[in-house]
Design an enzyme around this catalytic site. Structure first.
Site, PDB file in Angstrom:
ATOM      1  N   SER A 220     -46.213  21.472  59.515  1.00  0.00           N
ATOM      2  CA  SER A 220     -45.263  21.198  58.453  1.00  0.00           C
ATOM      3  C   SER A 220     -44.102  20.366  59.005  1.00  0.00           C
ATOM      4  CB  SER A 220     -44.788  22.521  57.838  1.00  0.00           C
ATOM      5  OG  SER A 220     -44.093  22.289  56.640  1.00  0.00           O
TER       6      SER A 220
ATOM      7  N   ASP B 144     -49.865  21.802  52.837  1.00  0.00           N
ATOM      8  CA  ASP B 144     -49.066  22.178  54.000  1.00  0.00           C
ATOM      9  C   ASP B 144     -49.803  23.171  54.900  1.00  0.00           C
ATOM     10  OD1 ASP B 144     -46.922  23.502  55.619  1.00  0.00           O
ATOM     11  OD2 ASP B 144     -45.648  22.187  54.423  1.00  0.00           O
TER      12      ASP B 144
END
Length: 277
Positions: free
Chosen positions: A45, A202
Site C-alpha cells: 500500500s 490494495d
C-alpha cells in the site's frame, strides 16, 4: 517499542496510507546516525511508495511533492468536478505524485538496490471489481478492529488473492511507477487498475506487514499504528508511532498533517536512538 537488531537483514514498510509519512521521518532521522544495508525489503500500500522513496533516497522529495499537491486541493469530494480527477482526487493525485518522485534516476537505484518486493492483491473474478473490492475492504476493516493484528485472512476467505511482486525487475522493465500506484488501490475510492491482466486492489487487505520471500534473519517492521495483538516471532521487531499520527489515511487536503506526521517519526526515531544507546 522494543530493541532492534544492529543491522536488520530485512525491513518491512507496512501500509497505512498517508500515515506512512511517519516511516519517512523515522528512517530519515535514523539515517543521520545509522546506515542500513538490508538484503530484502518489502512494502505494501502506501508503504510500497515509502520503501521506494527510502531506497532511492527520495524521502524528503516525496514529502515536499505530496505537500505541494495537497496545497492545490481543499476537499476530498467534489460531486461536480469537471476535471479528469473525477469526484475524488485521490487516485489521480497519488499517481501523479508517484510518477514525479519515482523518476528514471529513482528507478535505477531501486533496480540496483536490495531485493524489493511489493505486495499486491486481486479481488475474485467479478464483472464489477470495484464493488467486490469494496466488500473486501469492509471485511478487512472489520478484522482490523476485531482481531487487532497487522496480519489478516478474512478477506482471503472471501476470495482475495495476494502475492509479492519483484520490484527490482519492475524497475528494470520501466514498470515501477505502475506497480507502486497499483499497490495502493483503496476501494471504492480508487478504480482497480490491471496488473498482468488482472484487476488489483490494495494489498494491505491481505497483510499490512508482509514478510519477504525468503523470510529469514533479523527483521525490522515499520508499522504506522499501534495494534492490540502482535505475533511474537524470533528475530522480528515491530516499531510503531508513539501516538496516533496527525495524518489520516486518505485525507488529501491538509499538507501540514503530513509534515506533522513526518516530524512525529523524527521524534520517535530520536527517542529510539536514545533508548537504544
Amino acid at each position: 517499542m522494543t530493541n532492534i537488531a544492529q543491522d536488520p537483514e530485512q525491513i518491512v514498510f507496512s501500509g497505512g496510507g498517508l500515515r506512512c509519512f511517519w516511516q519517512g521521518g523515522f528512517m530519515t532521522r535514523l539515517a543521520k546516525e545509522r546506515r542500513f544495508a538490508p538484503a530484502r525489503v518489502t512494502g505494501v500500500s502506501g508503504g510500497a511508495l515509502a520503501a521506494v522513496a527510502w531506497i532511492s533516497g527520495n524521502e524528503r522529495r516525496l514529502l515536499d511533492t505530496m505537500c505541494a499537491a495537497f496545497e492545490e486541493r481543499d476537499h476530498n469530494l467534489d460531486l461536480f468536478a469537471a476535471d479528469d480527477a473525477g469526484i475524488t482526487p485521490h487516485q489521480h493525485l497519488y499517481c501523479k505524485v508517484v510518477a514525479q518522485v519515482v523518476d528514471d534516476a529513482a528507478a535505477r537505484k531501486v533496480a540496483e538496490g536490495p531485493a524489493l518486493q511489493i505486495l499486491i492483491a486481486h479481488p475474485p473474478d467479478s464483472p464489477a471489481p470495484r464493488l467486490t473490492g469494496t466488500a473486501l475492504a469492509a471485511s478487512y476493516e472489520a478484522e482490523l478492529h476485531i482481531v487487532g493484528s497487522p496480519h489478516f485472512n478474512w478477506a482471503e476467505k472471501l476470495g482475495l488473492t495476494a502475492h509479492l511482486v519483484d520490484a527490482n525487475k519492475a524497475a528494470r522493465d520501466g514498470r515501477l511507477v505502475d506497480l507502486v500506484s497499483a499497490a495502493a488501490v483503496i476501494p471504492p475510492v480508487f478504480e482497480p487498475p490491471l496488473w498482468e491482466g488482472k484487476p488489483v486492489v490494495d494489498g494491505g487487505m491481505a497483510d499490512q506487514a508482509p514478510m519477504p520471500e525468503p523470510d529469514r534473519g533479523q527483521t525490522m517492521v515499520l508499522l504506522t499504528r499501534r495494534y492490540a495483538r502482535l505475533p511474537e516471532v524470533a528475530d522480528r521487531t515491530y516499531l510503531w508511532p508513539s501516538e496516533e499520527t496527525p495524518a489520516d489515511k486518505i485525507d488529501f487536503t491538509d499538507p501540514q498533517k503530513l509534515r506533522d506526521t513526518w516530524a512525529l517519526g523524527e521524534r520517535d526515531a530520536a527517542t529510539f536512538l536514545d533508548d537504544f544507546a
